[in-house]
Design a protein around this motif. Structure first.
Motif, PDB file in Angstrom:
ATOM      1  N   ALA A  76       0.858  -1.274   0.031  1.00 62.50           N
ATOM      2  CA  ALA A  76       0.147   0.145  -0.126  1.00 62.50           C
ATOM      3  C   ALA A  76       0.940   1.283  -0.058  1.00 62.50           C
ATOM      4  CB  ALA A  76      -0.857  -0.043   1.217  1.00 62.50           C
ATOM      5  N   LEU A  77       1.992   1.193   0.598  1.00 66.09           N
ATOM      6  CA  LEU A  77       2.966   2.356   0.743  1.00 66.09           C
ATOM      7  C   LEU A  77       3.511   2.615  -0.680  1.00 66.09           C
ATOM      8  CD1 LEU A  77       4.724   2.152   4.206  1.00 66.09           C
ATOM      9  CD2 LEU A  77       3.120   3.780   3.465  1.00 66.09           C
ATOM     10  N   TRP A  78       3.671   1.377  -1.313  1.00 65.84           N
ATOM     11  CA  TRP A  78       4.477   1.458  -2.505  1.00 65.84           C
ATOM     12  C   TRP A  78       3.597   2.002  -3.238  1.00 65.84           C
ATOM     13  CZ3 TRP A  78       3.343  -0.296  -7.490  1.00 65.84           C
ATOM     14  CH2 TRP A  78       4.219  -0.338  -8.392  1.00 65.84           C
ATOM     15  N   GLU A  79       2.211   1.697  -3.563  1.00 66.52           N
ATOM     16  CA  GLU A  79       1.370   2.437  -4.412  1.00 66.52           C
ATOM     17  C   GLU A  79       1.370   4.160  -4.348  1.00 66.52           C
ATOM     18  OE1 GLU A  79      -0.482   1.096  -6.514  1.00 66.52           O
ATOM     19  OE2 GLU A  79      -0.234  -1.045  -6.140  1.00 66.52           O
ATOM     20  N   LEU A  80       1.345   4.553  -2.860  1.00 69.23           N
ATOM     21  CA  LEU A  80       1.488   5.921  -2.887  1.00 69.23           C
ATOM     22  C   LEU A  80       2.755   6.379  -3.407  1.00 69.23           C
ATOM     23  CD1 LEU A  80      -0.233   5.883   0.907  1.00 69.23           C
ATOM     24  CD2 LEU A  80      -1.417   6.603  -1.285  1.00 69.23           C
ATOM     25  N   ALA A  81       3.732   5.760  -2.851  1.00 71.99           N
ATOM     26  CA  ALA A  81       5.069   6.336  -3.454  1.00 71.99           C
ATOM     27  C   ALA A  81       5.319   6.100  -4.967  1.00 71.99           C
ATOM     28  CB  ALA A  81       6.195   5.488  -2.797  1.00 71.99           C
ATOM     29  N   GLU A  82       4.711   5.239  -5.549  1.00 72.64           N
ATOM     30  CA  GLU A  82       4.806   5.200  -7.117  1.00 72.64           C
ATOM     31  C   GLU A  82       3.807   6.452  -7.820  1.00 72.64           C
ATOM     32  OE1 GLU A  82       3.776   4.406 -11.148  1.00 72.64           O
ATOM     33  OE2 GLU A  82       2.451   4.193  -9.437  1.00 72.64           O
ATOM     34  N   GLN A  83       2.836   6.684  -7.127  1.00 69.88           N
ATOM     35  CA  GLN A  83       2.024   7.845  -7.617  1.00 69.88           C
ATOM     36  C   GLN A  83       2.626   9.061  -7.507  1.00 69.88           C
ATOM     37  OE1 GLN A  83      -1.638   7.897  -5.570  1.00 69.88           O
ATOM     38  NE2 GLN A  83      -2.278   5.947  -6.258  1.00 69.88           N
ATOM     39  N   SER A  84       3.444   9.474  -6.303  1.00 67.03           N
ATOM     40  CA  SER A  84       4.314  10.711  -6.124  1.00 67.03           C
ATOM     41  C   SER A  84       5.523  10.547  -7.082  1.00 67.03           C
ATOM     42  CB  SER A  84       4.758  10.640  -4.763  1.00 67.03           C
ATOM     43  OG  SER A  84       3.684  10.665  -3.809  1.00 67.03           O
ATOM     44  N   TRP A  85       6.070   9.333  -7.262  1.00 66.71           N
ATOM     45  CA  TRP A  85       7.312   9.216  -8.239  1.00 66.71           C
ATOM     46  C   TRP A  85       6.882   9.780  -9.529  1.00 66.71           C
ATOM     47  CZ3 TRP A  85      12.192   8.181  -6.046  1.00 66.71           C
ATOM     48  CH2 TRP A  85      13.175   8.092  -6.848  1.00 66.71           C
TER      49      TRP A  85
END
Length: 301
Positions: A76-85
């Motif tokens: 779930a953290l990865w999904e948020l990080a991927e959107q920001s990236w």
């Protein structure tokens, strides 16, 4: 960018990197060991753990498997990080892009050739032009499909361990058989995570229960390691969890800090060939103890 030329790391990427570092520390593995046990190199892991580069989703899942942890929270953290990236990349910094989908060629029906007109020979030039036009359109359609397929297949780079993060083939199936760090009596009193006894496919969960206060306990057993231990979560500050087996020393854990109430905690292992005799007791702070024993073997996880 800052004055030193370094990229600003979004908050979501920082939280993901912190979570990965915590899992890496719990496995007790070095960067070189992570590179040997996963499809990603030592230098790649260094960039992932320091937030310099967004790790592939498969790398996050692989580290969770090594630590014996459910991957839901970090994914779930990865999904948020991927959107920001990806948002930052849209402002001018390159980000990995998935390969364009392969478009199957359309089925082009054969051109319809009208029957020859005998009664009106003067119309034949028009019919010939119509047939030629249909054939030309079909050729153009096929040529366009071939060009799209060539472009789609020509964008992949050279092979390597640190492949395109958005490409699911980059972390294609790799051997999931891990050699544990101990066996039998060698595992007595050892940490199950550091010894690799809790890796994917190496353990069975004999019991999963939730106490009256919401504390969750699991009795886990690794046949390859020949040892049993307890994993707990949702503890409250001051709670104790105790694992006992006949003829063996009790193994205990305690939620001694607020951080302990937010993490999975595991007892040390007890070497045994008879895990069904294990017993776990939850001793809540200021409450009555609750004890549980396995009822039947659970499926392998």
């Amino acid at each position: 960018m800052s004055g030193g030329g370094e990229r600003l790391v979004p908050a979501e990427c920082g939280r993901l990197a912190a979570g990965l570092r915590e899992l890496k520390d719990r496995t007790g593995l070095s960067l070189a060991a992570l590179g040997e046990r996963t499809p990603y190199s030592k230098s790649s892991w260094e960039r992932y753990l320091n937030g310099k580069k967004l790790p592939p989703r498969q790398a996050v899942d692989a580290l969770c498997r090594l630590a014996g942890e459910p991957a839901d929270r970090l994914l779930a953290l990865w999904e948020l990080a991927e959107q920001s990236w990806s948002g930052r990349a849209a402002a001018g910094e390159p980000s990995p892009q998935p390969p364009p989908p392969v478009v199957p060629p359309p089925v082009v029906p054969p051109p319809v050739v009208p029957p020859p007109v005998v009664a009106e020979p003067e119309r034949r030039p028009f019919l010939v032009r119509r047939v030629l036009l249909s054939a030309a359109v079909a050729v153009l359609v096929v040529a366009g499909v071939v060009a799209a397929l060539v472009l789609a297949s020509g964008g992949s780079g050279a092979g390597g361990r640190d492949r395109d993060p958005a490409n699911p083939i980059a972390a294609a199936s790799y051997p999931q058989s891990y050699e544990p760090g101990c066996r039998g009596t060698e595992c007595e009193g050892a940490d199950p995570t550091q010894m690799g006894c809790g890796a994917q496919g190496m353990l069975v969960t004999l019991l999963q229960r939730r106490a009256a206060g919401g504390q969750r306990v699991e009795i886990r057993y690794s046949e390859m390691c020949g040892a049993v231990w307890v994993r707990s979560m949702n503890l409250r500050l001051g709670d104790h969890v105790v694992l006992t087996l006949p003829g063996a020393d009790a193994k205990e854990l305690k939620a001694a800090s607020q951080r302990d109430t937010e993490l999975y905690l595991s007892t040390a292992m007890t070497a045994t060939k008879d895990p069904e005799k294990a017993r776990v007791c939850v001793l809540p702070a200021g409450g009555s103890p609750e004890c549980f024993v396995p009822q039947s073997p659970a499926p392998r996880v």
